[in-house]
Write an enzyme that holds these catalytic residues in place. Sequence first.
Site, PDB file in Angstrom:
ATOM      1  N   THR A  87       0.874  -1.179   0.000  1.00 19.11           N
ATOM      2  CA  THR A  87       0.000   0.000   0.000  1.00 19.11           C
ATOM      3  C   THR A  87       0.906   1.221   0.000  1.00 19.11           C
ATOM      4  O   THR A  87       1.650   1.435   0.953  1.00 19.11           O
ATOM      5  CB  THR A  87      -0.893   0.018   1.258  1.00 19.11           C
ATOM      6  OG1 THR A  87      -1.640  -1.192   1.300  1.00 19.11           O
ATOM      7  CG2 THR A  87      -1.852   1.195   1.213  1.00 19.11           C
ATOM      8  N   LYS A 162      -7.857   1.419  -3.178  1.00 16.63           N
ATOM      9  CA  LYS A 162      -7.517   0.985  -1.810  1.00 16.63           C
ATOM     10  C   LYS A 162      -7.691   2.126  -0.804  1.00 16.63           C
ATOM     11  O   LYS A 162      -8.297   1.948   0.253  1.00 16.63           O
ATOM     12  CB  LYS A 162      -6.067   0.486  -1.802  1.00 16.63           C
ATOM     13  CG  LYS A 162      -5.436   0.319  -0.444  1.00 16.63           C
ATOM     14  CD  LYS A 162      -5.700  -1.020   0.170  1.00 16.63           C
ATOM     15  CE  LYS A 162      -5.138  -1.090   1.581  1.00 16.63           C
ATOM     16  NZ  LYS A 162      -5.422  -2.333   2.245  1.00 16.63           N
ATOM     17  N   LYS A 237      -1.787   5.043   8.551  1.00 16.69           N
ATOM     18  CA  LYS A 237      -0.995   5.118   7.313  1.00 16.69           C
ATOM     19  C   LYS A 237      -1.920   5.315   6.107  1.00 16.69           C
ATOM     20  O   LYS A 237      -1.701   6.188   5.274  1.00 16.69           O
ATOM     21  CB  LYS A 237      -0.180   3.821   7.142  1.00 16.69           C
ATOM     22  CG  LYS A 237       0.516   3.732   5.802  1.00 16.69           C
ATOM     23  CD  LYS A 237       1.132   2.370   5.508  1.00 16.69           C
ATOM     24  CE  LYS A 237       1.620   2.330   4.057  1.00 16.69           C
ATOM     25  NZ  LYS A 237       2.230   1.060   3.680  1.00 16.69           N
TER      26      LYS A 237
HETATM   27  P1  NAD Z   1       6.131  -5.714   7.234  1.00 12.98           P
HETATM   28  O1  NAD Z   1       6.847  -4.543   7.817  1.00 12.98           O
HETATM   29  O2  NAD Z   1       5.834  -6.891   8.096  1.00 12.98           O
HETATM   30  O3  NAD Z   1       6.937  -6.243   5.932  1.00 12.98           O
HETATM   31  C1  NAD Z   1       7.687  -5.433   5.077  1.00 12.98           C
HETATM   32  C2  NAD Z   1       8.988  -6.159   4.797  1.00 12.98           C
HETATM   33  O4  NAD Z   1       9.740  -5.420   3.826  1.00 12.98           O
HETATM   34  C3  NAD Z   1       9.898  -6.297   6.030  1.00 12.98           C
HETATM   35  O5  NAD Z   1      10.150  -7.663   6.288  1.00 12.98           O
HETATM   36  C4  NAD Z   1      11.171  -5.521   5.656  1.00 12.98           C
HETATM   37  O6  NAD Z   1      12.360  -6.104   6.149  1.00 12.98           O
HETATM   38  C5  NAD Z   1      11.123  -5.617   4.133  1.00 12.98           C
HETATM   39  N1  NAD Z   1      11.922  -4.580   3.485  1.00 12.98           N
HETATM   40  C6  NAD Z   1      11.986  -3.259   3.755  1.00 12.98           C
HETATM   41  N2  NAD Z   1      12.830  -2.641   2.938  1.00 12.98           N
HETATM   42  C7  NAD Z   1      13.340  -3.600   2.100  1.00 12.98           C
HETATM   43  C8  NAD Z   1      14.264  -3.591   1.023  1.00 12.98           C
HETATM   44  N3  NAD Z   1      14.845  -2.451   0.622  1.00 12.98           N
HETATM   45  N4  NAD Z   1      14.528  -4.770   0.416  1.00 12.98           N
HETATM   46  C9  NAD Z   1      13.949  -5.905   0.811  1.00 12.98           C
HETATM   47  N5  NAD Z   1      13.057  -5.981   1.826  1.00 12.98           N
HETATM   48  C10 NAD Z   1      12.756  -4.831   2.461  1.00 12.98           C
HETATM   49  O7  NAD Z   1       4.776  -5.121   6.610  1.00 12.98           O
HETATM   50  P2  NAD Z   1       3.470  -5.946   6.155  1.00 12.98           P
HETATM   51  O8  NAD Z   1       2.474  -5.943   7.263  1.00 12.98           O
HETATM   52  O9  NAD Z   1       3.884  -7.226   5.531  1.00 12.98           O
HETATM   53  O10 NAD Z   1       2.877  -4.947   5.059  1.00 12.98           O
HETATM   54  C11 NAD Z   1       3.439  -4.852   3.755  1.00 12.98           C
HETATM   55  C12 NAD Z   1       2.573  -3.912   2.934  1.00 12.98           C
HETATM   56  O11 NAD Z   1       1.243  -4.411   2.888  1.00 12.98           O
HETATM   57  C13 NAD Z   1       2.487  -2.498   3.499  1.00 12.98           C
HETATM   58  O12 NAD Z   1       2.523  -1.586   2.433  1.00 12.98           O
HETATM   59  C14 NAD Z   1       1.147  -2.488   4.220  1.00 12.98           C
HETATM   60  O13 NAD Z   1       0.573  -1.199   4.275  1.00 12.98           O
HETATM   61  C15 NAD Z   1       0.341  -3.422   3.334  1.00 12.98           C
HETATM   62  N6  NAD Z   1      -0.780  -4.078   4.004  1.00 12.98           N
HETATM   63  C16 NAD Z   1      -0.625  -4.644   5.229  1.00 12.98           C
HETATM   64  C17 NAD Z   1      -1.707  -5.255   5.849  1.00 12.98           C
HETATM   65  C18 NAD Z   1      -1.559  -5.898   7.210  1.00 12.98           C
HETATM   66  O14 NAD Z   1      -2.584  -6.222   7.806  1.00 12.98           O
HETATM   67  N7  NAD Z   1      -0.356  -6.122   7.706  1.00 12.98           N
HETATM   68  C19 NAD Z   1      -2.944  -5.305   5.200  1.00 12.98           C
HETATM   69  C20 NAD Z   1      -3.075  -4.758   3.924  1.00 12.98           C
HETATM   70  C21 NAD Z   1      -1.981  -4.139   3.344  1.00 12.98           C
END
Ligand code: NAD
Length: 291
Positions: A87, A162, A237
């Site tokens: 997102t 979204k 966010k």
């Molecule tokens: P998260 O923080 O658990 O995962 C993100 C991952 O990206 C981390 O493991 C981090 O180490 C990795 N990362 C960061 N920079 C990096 C790079 N340069 N290279 C490689 N890896 C890198 O977050 P999440 O909960 O998995 O969410 C991911 C996305 O999905 C976000 O944009 C969030 O808004 C969206 N989202 C999350 C949810 C939820 O319920 N968690 C629901 C819908 C959407």
Amino acid sequence: MKVGFIGLGNMGAPMAANLAAAGHEVTGFDMVAPCPEGVTPATGAETAAAGADVVVTMLPNGDILRSVAAQIHPAMAAGAVHLDCSTVDVDSARAVAEAAAAAGLSAVDAPVSGGVGGASAGTLTFMAGGSQDAFDTVAPLFEVMGQKAVHCGEAGAGQAAKICNNMILGITMIGTCEAFALADKLGLDRQKMFDVVSTSSGYSWTMNAYCPAPGVGPQSPADNDYTPGFAAELMLKDLRLSQQAAEAADADTPLGQAAMALYETFVEAEGGKGKDFSAMLPRFAGRHRTG
Ligand code: NAD
């Protein structure tokens, strides 16, 4: 398909694992998180992207997405698709699509709804922006990771859908919580309030499917001491992204703005961080009228 998967956090790890379990050849990379079962670890983002038909990114925000895109696009095979499921802001999604086109690639922005539970169960909803061809290429991956994918339009349309959806969600949750707190003060039983509203014109997903009152309605994070679920800071966010987009597009969104301000205070000054976004109910219930 050969799939590169970058960003194996709470959402990315189960999504990548589901792709691997369905028989796709998945190579993954994350700066911190380990690869889930079935996913071959790569030493860097470029390595995960090289030779893949589709590279999926699932990253925290638009700045990180842009920098990862700059890293992986030169390594990707001509004609491959960059499928971003994070997102992020609409501008970043469009910038990444332009960069992909300039590198001879396609891009699809496809943020998800459904949370960690949906990612694990493979029941996410995808809202996608990009060309029809690129959408058709990644459609089989949507089928594994989700239950529904809507092609919303050109680049950025997925992110637009979204943030509009989640602006409604944030506003509606606040409205539902406010009404429960008022009902409390009027001496109305919460179960009776649910029985009436869930079958009347005030019904909504937040009332009927995700009721913020513990012990009322179907099981929800309220029944688990407001453990997320969908954390208040993630709602903040998305509300910030909606207001950033509204500002850029000159759209009048007073309730979206108010919802953002309330979640900002809740997360940053009232201990709401780490709680489900429905914990707005105890917040309102514990307050008196101001102003
Ligand atoms: P998260 O923080 O658990 O995962 C993100 C991952 O990206 C981390 O493991 C981090 O180490 C990795 N990362 C960061 N920079 C990096 C790079 N340069 N290279 C490689 N890896 C890198 O977050 P999440 O909960 O998995 O969410 C991911 C996305 O999905 C976000 O944009 C969030 O808004 C969206 N989202 C999350 C949810 C939820 O319920 N968690 C629901 C819908 C959407």
